[in-house]
Design a protein around this motif. Structure first.
Motif, mmCIF file in Angstrom:
data_model
loop_
_atom_site.group_PDB
_atom_site.id
_atom_site.type_symbol
_atom_site.label_atom_id
_atom_site.label_comp_id
_atom_site.label_asym_id
_atom_site.label_seq_id
_atom_site.Cartn_x
_atom_site.Cartn_y
_atom_site.Cartn_z
ATOM 1 N N VAL A 255 -23.335 -40.625 -12.065
ATOM 2 C CA VAL A 255 -24.810 -40.352 -11.609
ATOM 3 C C VAL A 255 -25.274 -39.184 -12.656
ATOM 4 O O VAL A 255 -26.606 -39.384 -13.273
ATOM 5 N N HIS A 256 -24.552 -38.030 -12.785
ATOM 6 C CA HIS A 256 -25.234 -36.946 -13.468
ATOM 7 C C HIS A 256 -24.689 -36.856 -14.944
ATOM 8 O O HIS A 256 -24.771 -35.858 -15.359
ATOM 9 N N THR A 257 -23.971 -37.883 -15.204
ATOM 10 C CA THR A 257 -23.776 -37.965 -16.915
ATOM 11 C C THR A 257 -24.860 -37.821 -17.706
ATOM 12 O O THR A 257 -25.887 -38.664 -17.692
ATOM 13 N N THR A 258 -24.878 -37.023 -18.523
ATOM 14 C CA THR A 258 -25.925 -36.814 -19.698
ATOM 15 C C THR A 258 -25.630 -37.810 -20.742
ATOM 16 O O THR A 258 -24.414 -37.979 -21.449
ATOM 17 N N LYS A 259 -26.578 -38.323 -21.164
ATOM 18 C CA LYS A 259 -26.499 -39.356 -22.290
ATOM 19 C C LYS A 259 -26.744 -38.970 -23.781
ATOM 20 O O LYS A 259 -27.437 -37.937 -23.761
ATOM 21 N N LEU A 260 -26.046 -39.328 -24.627
ATOM 22 C CA LEU A 260 -26.234 -39.047 -26.006
ATOM 23 C C LEU A 260 -27.473 -39.473 -26.732
ATOM 24 O O LEU A 260 -27.870 -40.583 -26.528
ATOM 25 N N TYR A 261 -28.275 -38.458 -27.110
ATOM 26 C CA TYR A 261 -29.443 -38.818 -28.063
ATOM 27 C C TYR A 261 -29.354 -39.304 -29.321
ATOM 28 O O TYR A 261 -30.243 -39.116 -30.260
ATOM 29 N N GLY A 262 -28.035 -39.591 -29.838
ATOM 30 C CA GLY A 262 -27.941 -39.923 -31.349
ATOM 31 C C GLY A 262 -28.830 -40.964 -31.747
ATOM 32 O O GLY A 262 -29.273 -40.960 -32.883
#
Length: 741
Positions: free
Chosen positions: A518-525
């Motif tokens: 749920v709280h996993t941050t996604k990469l903005y690459g």
């Protein structure tokens, strides 16, 4: 009186009668007495003679007896003296022992000896004068013992102040050695368990270290403290001693907690600072557990609270000066060792770990700055050409560095080329190195795997969106970046964008946190590389337009030419050749990018040619000049029809020149009647011709007609044409005015 006298006469007659009766006996007695007198005289002479002989004979005896008397008196005196000395000798021996003990600095035994002397021995000989002197000297001896023991204590305090760093260094070194002596498997299990449990972990390493923390008695001799404490306790001044000890140690604590001004320059500065603090509290912890009440838990806690606040403040200040991520990482490891060592002695260190989270943010910033330089070097040193590979070994090496799969490329024979340049695998590997560097800092911070994952992802996002993005933008906006480089950047960023999913998997593998958490941050690459690609595309469009403008600056039209040339202008031929070669490089670009670039270039060329024709500096032009200009436009239209970039439908690319084509056709064919009659209708042949544009061009031709001496011999034709131009101009103005109304 008469009776008395009569009485006397009676007694006298009785005495006379008695005498007369005893007279013969009296005479006999006298005679016997006279005989006895002779004998007595003889006896007297004998006695006198005997006495004389006795005196003569006893004179030596008297002398001997006198001597015996004197001996007996001396014997009695000696015996009395021995008895008194028997009482005094232990006193003197104890006093001598006392002096010897004080001389050898055995002050606590000396104090015990003094107590025995005062209460046991001296009372037995109190009537002697030397005893009085001793009694008077006892308070002075006590003060001397107090002063000497206090001097020893001061020496001890000064010694441990000087050697606190060595004490702390030894404690931390043994602590670190015990940690590293654990097997790799045990360390891995502990780290995994701590990652899983986070702040509520079972700190196995703490328990391991607590059992083996070195004792302070192995590092320093505490006997001066114990002696002084016992001495002051015996002397009834324990409270004075406790207050003095605590006061001095507080002063030393403040000195220890004052960091040197250049502490931030090297790791040794931090290490010495931590060693001194650890050494101080190792000593205090040992004093706490080996003395009864000299220091208590409240006092230790108070000192530790002060130390903790000052240490954290000092670390915040000095760590902020540090710009080397390796130094920050070493500092973090040193702080962890510092905290673990003190935790092994029972001191709470949670605030230190909280402060490490603050340093983590600074570490991330220093990492970002370092990797910004790394990215700049990679981008500056890249040749922006596809990577050539001559054999299978090199091919597998590149594949091992960057996740790339292309079945068609695999089928091609060697030598062959990857579509991307060298900065793609280098940047990809540097991003992974950055992730590893972030992970290193999170070790031993007692964070859960989710917290570690979140930290790594946020830092990686900052790396991508700030540092890498800025570096790419700087390369893209750099003046000397050519079209070939921009094309390669687009290709490179496309492949890097595709590799973002592999970076996600890489982070997942090292943190064991699934991406769907749920709280996993996604990469903005993906966004970063898309933005860079879009910037490159815009820069390509801009560069193409600038190149076109440079060619157009070479344009040298003779606006007063009577006849056109036989071919298009040289500058335009060169421009078209440049565009053909440029668009040939766009074969690896996405179709829409190449099409947009081609359409943008053609539109810019069309607009620039129109501006060239209408610019204010061109005050006059002839029909011959227009025809030459028409040859150039035809060359452009031929280029558009040739399909320099695949994907255009029909004559879509030619429409970029439609405004010029209709304007030139109108003037060359002089088809004003059709233009004026059909103006405003959707099916108008010259729908793209603006009356204002037509009027400007017509005015330039009108001025030419007036001053042209070639038509001087045809005055009537000249006048007719001039009238026609004036009529058309008038009608155009009418159209313009009606349009504005």
């Amino acid at each position: 009186m008469e009776k008395l006298e009569a009485r006397i006469r009676n007694h006298d007659r009785e005495i006379e009668k008695m005498c007369n009766f005893h007279y013969q006996g009296f005479v006999d007695s006298i005679t016997e007495l006279l005989k006895v007198r002779g004998e007595a005289q003889k006896l007297k002479h004998q006695v006198t003679d005997t006495n004389r002989k006795l005196q003569s004979e006893g004179k030596e005896l008297v002398v001997a007896m006198e001597e015996l008397k004197q001996c007996r008196l001396q014997q009695r005196n000696i015996s009395a003296t021995v008895d008194k000395l028997t009482l005094c000798l232990p006193v003197l021996e104890m006093y001598s022992k006392l002096r010897e003990q004080m001389k050898s600095k055995r002050h606590y035994p000396a104090l015990k000896t003094l107590e025995h002397l005062e209460h046991t021995y001296l009372p037995q000989v109190s009537h002697y004068r030397f005893c009085k002197i001793m009694v008077d000297n006892i308070p002075k001896l006590r003060e001397e013992i107090k002063d000497v023991s206090m001097s020893d204590l001061k020496d001890f305090l000064e010694s441990i102040r000087k050697h606190s760093d060595k004490i702390g260094e030894t404690a931390m070194k043994q602590n670190g050695d015990q940690l590293f002596s654990m097997s790799t498997e045990v360390r891995t299990k502990i780290n995994r368990l701590n990652l899983q449990l986070g702040r509520f972990r079972l700190d196995i390493r703490k328990n391991f270290l607590t059992m083996k923390v070195p004792g302070a008695q192995d590092l320093v001799d505490f006997s001066p403290v114990y002696r002084c404490l016992h001495i002051y306790s015996v002397l009834g001044a324990r409270e004075t001693f406790e207050n003095y000890y605590r006061k001095q140690r507080r002063k030393q604590a403040r000195l220890v907690l004052q960091p040197p001004s250049n502490m931030h320059e090297t790791l040794d500065g931090y290490r010495k600072y931590f060693n001194q603090i650890v050494g101080f509290f190792v000593v205090e912890d040992h004093i706490l557990h080996t003395t009864q009440g000299l220091v208590n838990r409240a006092y230790i806690d108070e000192l530790w609270e002060m130390a903790l606040s000052k240490t954290i403040a000092a670390l915040r200040t000095h760590s902020s000066y540090c710009s080397d991520p390796n130094l920050v990482l070493d500092l973090k490891n040193l702080i962890v060792l510092f905290a673990d060592t003190l935790q092994g002695y029972g001191f709470p260190v949670n605030q230190l770990f909280d402060m490490l989270l603050e340093i983590r943010d600074q570490y991330s910033e220093t990492l970002l700055k370092k990797w910004s330089g790394v990215f700049r070097n990679i981008l500056d040193s890249d040749n922006y050409s596809p990577i050539p590979v001559a054999n299978e070994e090199l091919y597998k090496k590149i594949i091992g560095q960057f996740p790339f799969q292309d079945p068609e490329l695999e089928k091609q024979p060697f030598p062959k080329k990857f579509p991307f340049s060298e900065f793609v695998p280098k940047v990809y590997n540097q991003i992974k190195e950055f992730i590893y560097a972030c992970l290193k800092f999170s070790e031993d911070l007692h964070l859960s795997s989710t917290e570690v994952d979140d930290m790594i992802r946020k830092s990686t996002n900052l790396l991508l969106t700030r540092m890498l993005s800025n570096c790419l933008q700087n390369v893209i906006k750099r003046r000397n970046t050519g079209l070939t480089e921009l094309v390669q950047i687009i290709i490179n960023t496309t492949h890097l964008e595709k590799s973002c999913k592999f970076l996600e998997e890489f982070i997942t593998n090292i943190t064991n946190v699934l991406p769907e958490t749920v709280h996993t941050t996604k990469l903005y690459g993906t966004t970063t590389f898309k933005d860079a690609r879009h910037a490159s595309e815009e820069e390509i469009y801009t560069n193409l337009n600038q190149k076109i403008d440079q060619f157009l600056q070479l344009a040298d039209y003779d606006w007063m030419a009577a006849e056109p040339g036989s071919k298009a202008s040289d500058y335009l031929i060169d421009l078209i050749a440049f565009l053909r070669s440029t668009f040939a490089v766009f074969t690896h670009l996405p179709g829409k990018v190449a099409q947009t670039a081609c359409m943008s270039a053609c539109k810019h060329l069309s607009t620039s040619l129109m501006q060239l024709l209408l610019e204010a500096e061109v005050r006059q032009l002839t029909l011959g000049a227009l025809q030459q200009f028409n040859l150039d436009v035809e060359e452009c239209e031929q280029f558009a029809r040739s399909g320099p970039v695949p994907g255009f439908q029909g004559d879509t690319l030619q429409l970029a020149f439609i405004d010029l084509r209709q304007l030139l056709d109108l003037f060359i064919q002089w088809d004003w009647s059709t233009y004026l009659a059909d103006y405003g209708q959707p099916t108008c042949k010259y729908l793209r011709v603006n009356p204002t544009t037509a009027l400007i061009l017509l005015e330039k031709m009108k001025d030419t007609s007036r001053k042209n001496n070639v038509f001087a011999q045809f005055r009537k034709n000249e006048r007719d044409k001039q009238k026609l131009i004036d009529t058309v101009a008038k009608q155009l103005r009418s159209l313009i005015n009606s349009h504005h109304l």
